[in-house]
Design a protein around this motif. Structure first.
Motif, PDB file in Angstrom:
ATOM      1  N   VAL A 159       0.833  -1.202   0.000  1.00  0.00           N
ATOM      2  CA  VAL A 159       0.000   0.000   0.000  1.00  0.00           C
ATOM      3  C   VAL A 159       0.870   1.255   0.000  1.00  0.00           C
ATOM      4  O   VAL A 159       0.639   2.192  -0.775  1.00  0.00           O
ATOM      5  N   ALA A 160       1.887   1.283   0.854  1.00  0.00           N
ATOM      6  CA  ALA A 160       2.755   2.459   0.944  1.00  0.00           C
ATOM      7  C   ALA A 160       3.477   2.715  -0.375  1.00  0.00           C
ATOM      8  O   ALA A 160       3.601   3.870  -0.821  1.00  0.00           O
ATOM      9  N   GLU A 161       3.954   1.658  -1.018  1.00  0.00           N
ATOM     10  CA  GLU A 161       4.658   1.819  -2.289  1.00  0.00           C
ATOM     11  C   GLU A 161       3.729   2.345  -3.379  1.00  0.00           C
ATOM     12  O   GLU A 161       4.109   3.237  -4.152  1.00  0.00           O
ATOM     13  N   GLN A 162       2.519   1.816  -3.448  1.00  0.00           N
ATOM     14  CA  GLN A 162       1.585   2.267  -4.474  1.00  0.00           C
ATOM     15  C   GLN A 162       1.098   3.689  -4.198  1.00  0.00           C
ATOM     16  O   GLN A 162       0.846   4.447  -5.135  1.00  0.00           O
ATOM     17  N   ALA A 163       0.974   4.052  -2.925  1.00  0.00           N
ATOM     18  CA  ALA A 163       0.605   5.436  -2.595  1.00  0.00           C
ATOM     19  C   ALA A 163       1.701   6.396  -3.056  1.00  0.00           C
ATOM     20  O   ALA A 163       1.414   7.474  -3.585  1.00  0.00           O
ATOM     21  N   ALA A 164       2.946   5.992  -2.880  1.00  0.00           N
ATOM     22  CA  ALA A 164       4.061   6.843  -3.290  1.00  0.00           C
ATOM     23  C   ALA A 164       4.162   6.937  -4.809  1.00  0.00           C
ATOM     24  O   ALA A 164       4.618   7.955  -5.347  1.00  0.00           O
ATOM     25  N   ALA A 165       3.733   5.889  -5.505  1.00  0.00           N
ATOM     26  CA  ALA A 165       3.857   5.857  -6.963  1.00  0.00           C
ATOM     27  C   ALA A 165       2.651   6.440  -7.678  1.00  0.00           C
ATOM     28  O   ALA A 165       2.693   6.634  -8.896  1.00  0.00           O
ATOM     29  N   ALA A 166       1.567   6.712  -6.959  1.00  0.00           N
ATOM     30  CA  ALA A 166       0.328   7.181  -7.591  1.00  0.00           C
ATOM     31  C   ALA A 166       0.548   8.511  -8.289  1.00  0.00           C
ATOM     32  O   ALA A 166       1.223   9.409  -7.775  1.00  0.00           O
ATOM     33  N   ALA A 167      -0.021   8.624  -9.471  1.00  0.00           N
ATOM     34  CA  ALA A 167       0.093   9.859 -10.240  1.00  0.00           C
ATOM     35  C   ALA A 167      -1.140  10.726 -10.029  1.00  0.00           C
ATOM     36  O   ALA A 167      -2.192  10.257  -9.604  1.00  0.00           O
ATOM     37  N   GLY A 168      -1.013  11.983 -10.341  1.00  0.00           N
ATOM     38  CA  GLY A 168      -2.152  12.886 -10.296  1.00  0.00           C
ATOM     39  C   GLY A 168      -2.490  13.445  -8.937  1.00  0.00           C
ATOM     40  O   GLY A 168      -3.538  14.069  -8.767  1.00  0.00           O
ATOM     41  N   GLY A 169      -1.639  13.211  -7.948  1.00  0.00           N
ATOM     42  CA  GLY A 169      -1.863  13.816  -6.646  1.00  0.00           C
ATOM     43  C   GLY A 169      -2.876  13.109  -5.781  1.00  0.00           C
ATOM     44  O   GLY A 169      -3.274  13.629  -4.736  1.00  0.00           O
ATOM     45  N   ARG A 170      -3.331  11.901  -6.188  1.00  0.00           N
ATOM     46  CA  ARG A 170      -4.288  11.151  -5.388  1.00  0.00           C
ATOM     47  C   ARG A 170      -3.999   9.659  -5.511  1.00  0.00           C
ATOM     48  O   ARG A 170      -3.646   9.169  -6.577  1.00  0.00           O
ATOM     49  N   SER A 192      -5.888   6.072  -4.989  1.00  0.00           N
ATOM     50  CA  SER A 192      -7.206   5.457  -4.814  1.00  0.00           C
ATOM     51  C   SER A 192      -7.031   3.996  -4.410  1.00  0.00           C
ATOM     52  O   SER A 192      -6.342   3.230  -5.071  1.00  0.00           O
ATOM     53  N   LEU A 193      -7.677   3.633  -3.314  1.00  0.00           N
ATOM     54  CA  LEU A 193      -7.505   2.327  -2.682  1.00  0.00           C
ATOM     55  C   LEU A 193      -8.867   1.709  -2.418  1.00  0.00           C
ATOM     56  O   LEU A 193      -9.727   2.323  -1.788  1.00  0.00           O
ATOM     57  N   GLY A 194      -9.088   0.488  -2.907  1.00  0.00           N
ATOM     58  CA  GLY A 194     -10.307  -0.253  -2.616  1.00  0.00           C
ATOM     59  C   GLY A 194     -10.000  -1.396  -1.671  1.00  0.00           C
ATOM     60  O   GLY A 194      -9.023  -2.129  -1.873  1.00  0.00           O
ATOM     61  N   LEU A 195     -10.814  -1.562  -0.642  1.00  0.00           N
ATOM     62  CA  LEU A 195     -10.550  -2.543   0.406  1.00  0.00           C
ATOM     63  C   LEU A 195     -11.725  -3.488   0.597  1.00  0.00           C
ATOM     64  O   LEU A 195     -12.886  -3.076   0.545  1.00  0.00           O
ATOM     65  N   SER A 196     -11.416  -4.747   0.841  1.00  0.00           N
ATOM     66  CA  SER A 196     -12.400  -5.711   1.331  1.00  0.00           C
ATOM     67  C   SER A 196     -12.303  -5.791   2.853  1.00  0.00           C
ATOM     68  O   SER A 196     -11.364  -5.255   3.448  1.00  0.00           O
ATOM     69  N   GLY A 197     -13.257  -6.485   3.451  1.00  0.00           N
ATOM     70  CA  GLY A 197     -13.257  -6.608   4.902  1.00  0.00           C
ATOM     71  C   GLY A 197     -12.585  -7.890   5.344  1.00  0.00           C
ATOM     72  O   GLY A 197     -11.549  -8.290   4.819  1.00  0.00           O
ATOM     73  N   GLN A 227     -14.132   8.610 -16.448  1.00  0.00           N
ATOM     74  CA  GLN A 227     -13.794   7.195 -16.580  1.00  0.00           C
ATOM     75  C   GLN A 227     -15.082   6.369 -16.550  1.00  0.00           C
ATOM     76  O   GLN A 227     -15.785   6.360 -15.539  1.00  0.00           O
ATOM     77  N   GLU A 228     -15.357   5.680 -17.645  1.00  0.00           N
ATOM     78  CA  GLU A 228     -16.555   4.842 -17.678  1.00  0.00           C
ATOM     79  C   GLU A 228     -16.488   3.752 -16.611  1.00  0.00           C
ATOM     80  O   GLU A 228     -17.481   3.457 -15.943  1.00  0.00           O
ATOM     81  N   VAL A 229     -15.330   3.151 -16.472  1.00  0.00           N
ATOM     82  CA  VAL A 229     -15.059   2.210 -15.393  1.00  0.00           C
ATOM     83  C   VAL A 229     -13.910   2.776 -14.570  1.00  0.00           C
ATOM     84  O   VAL A 229     -12.807   2.952 -15.091  1.00  0.00           O
ATOM     85  N   PRO A 230     -14.132   3.133 -13.318  1.00  0.00           N
ATOM     86  CA  PRO A 230     -13.073   3.738 -12.502  1.00  0.00           C
ATOM     87  C   PRO A 230     -11.806   2.884 -12.473  1.00  0.00           C
ATOM     88  O   PRO A 230     -11.870   1.649 -12.431  1.00  0.00           O
ATOM     89  N   VAL A 231     -10.672   3.549 -12.481  1.00  0.00           N
ATOM     90  CA  VAL A 231      -9.374   2.883 -12.418  1.00  0.00           C
ATOM     91  C   VAL A 231      -8.763   3.154 -11.045  1.00  0.00           C
ATOM     92  O   VAL A 231      -8.234   4.241 -10.790  1.00  0.00           O
ATOM     93  N   PHE A 232      -8.849   2.180 -10.146  1.00  0.00           N
ATOM     94  CA  PHE A 232      -8.224   2.310  -8.841  1.00  0.00           C
ATOM     95  C   PHE A 232      -6.727   2.049  -8.959  1.00  0.00           C
ATOM     96  O   PHE A 232      -6.278   1.214  -9.748  1.00  0.00           O
ATOM     97  N   ASP A 233      -5.957   2.748  -8.144  1.00  0.00           N
ATOM     98  CA  ASP A 233      -4.526   2.478  -8.097  1.00  0.00           C
ATOM     99  C   ASP A 233      -4.246   1.113  -7.492  1.00  0.00           C
ATOM    100  O   ASP A 233      -3.321   0.412  -7.920  1.00  0.00           O
ATOM    101  N   LEU A 234      -5.044   0.725  -6.494  1.00  0.00           N
ATOM    102  CA  LEU A 234      -4.829  -0.564  -5.832  1.00  0.00           C
ATOM    103  C   LEU A 234      -6.137  -1.064  -5.243  1.00  0.00           C
ATOM    104  O   LEU A 234      -6.850  -0.309  -4.569  1.00  0.00           O
ATOM    105  N   GLY A 253     -11.034  -5.767 -12.570  1.00  0.00           N
ATOM    106  CA  GLY A 253     -10.060  -6.007 -13.626  1.00  0.00           C
ATOM    107  C   GLY A 253      -9.474  -4.738 -14.205  1.00  0.00           C
ATOM    108  O   GLY A 253      -8.452  -4.794 -14.890  1.00  0.00           O
ATOM    109  N   ASN A 254     -10.107  -3.600 -13.957  1.00  0.00           N
ATOM    110  CA  ASN A 254      -9.621  -2.332 -14.495  1.00  0.00           C
ATOM    111  C   ASN A 254      -8.624  -1.650 -13.578  1.00  0.00           C
ATOM    112  O   ASN A 254      -8.028  -0.641 -13.956  1.00  0.00           O
ATOM    113  N   ALA A 255      -8.436  -2.162 -12.374  1.00  0.00           N
ATOM    114  CA  ALA A 255      -7.510  -1.532 -11.433  1.00  0.00           C
ATOM    115  C   ALA A 255      -6.077  -1.628 -11.931  1.00  0.00           C
ATOM    116  O   ALA A 255      -5.695  -2.589 -12.605  1.00  0.00           O
ATOM    117  N   SER A 256      -5.270  -0.625 -11.600  1.00  0.00           N
ATOM    118  CA  SER A 256      -3.865  -0.663 -11.976  1.00  0.00           C
ATOM    119  C   SER A 256      -3.139  -1.807 -11.294  1.00  0.00           C
ATOM    120  O   SER A 256      -2.271  -2.449 -11.885  1.00  0.00           O
TER     121      SER A 256
END
Length: 208
Positions: free
Chosen positions: A26-37, A39-44, A134-141, A184-187
């Motif tokens: 998570v930390a690595e992908q947060a640091a690599a995210a482009a555009g100043g944001r 985006s993280l999707g989580l399960s429980g 974005q027709e289908v949102p692209v989450f960073d992770l 499937g659209n997530a980075s």
């Protein structure tokens, strides 16, 4: 878009080793995210405890990778109040979010009190608003869990709801989930297969 990278599978002897690895992801992908944001999707499920224990010390407290620049959404959720023990957002609000360096992330969650179909429609609208253009949102992770019976996001292989169109859908009278096309659209996607198992690991699919 570059071809998807080959899946990477990591196996850990116990959750004590898995948790820090997921936190580092998570930390690595947060640091690599482009555009100043970021985006993280989580399960429980088991992910809540792992991330609550190991993510706070791994994240940057300031700068562009800090939680203040995160958007957090949930891959599946029960139609229950946040105080309910089966609420995904409630679990993260109680265990993880207060431990992250402040100010915390923006959180997208189901609107309480709606019927299942309306809740899914409302959640899809929130996702579209958060990912304009974005027709289908692209989450960073996306971080997903797999239950001991093979389900993820409250769905099983070959479940009819996997063929339902849209980016969010209701699950009977219980809740709503992100549609498979969105997964499937997530980075990047990580899959935690540690639930009630003697083998602990994650599987990561990445697109450059």
């Amino acid at each position: 878009m570059a071809p998807a990278a080959a899946p990477r599978v990591s196996v850990f002897p116990s959750p004590q080793e898995l948790g820090p690895a997921l936190a580092q992801l998570v930390a690595e992908q947060a640091a690599a995210a482009a555009g100043g944001r970021f985006s993280l999707g989580l399960s429980g499920g088991s992910l809540v405890g792992l991330l609550s224990r190991d993510l706070p010390p791994a994240v940057a407290p300031t700068g562009p990778a800090a939680p203040a620049h995160w958007l957090v959404a949930f891959c599946d959720e029960r139609l229950v109040p946040p105080q309910h023990p089966e609420s995904t957002v409630g679990a993260y609000e109680a265990q993880l979010l207060p431990r992250l360096p402040g100010p915390g992330p923006r959180v997208l969650a189901l609107t309480p009190g709606l019927a299942p179909a309306a809740a899914a429609e409302d959640y899809a609208a929130q996702l579209r608003q958060a990912f304009p253009g974005q027709e289908v949102p692209v989450f960073d992770l996306l971080l997903l869990g797999v239950g001991p019976d093979g389900h993820t996001c409250s769905l099983f292989p070959d479940h009819p709801l996997l063929r339902v169109e849209g980016i969010a859908c209701e699950i009977g009278v219980e809740g709503a989930w992100m549609k498979f096309d969105l997964w499937g659209n997530a980075s990047h996607a990580g899959i935690d297969a540690s639930a009630r198992s003697h083998v602990w690991g994650r599987k990561v699919n990445a697109e450059d």
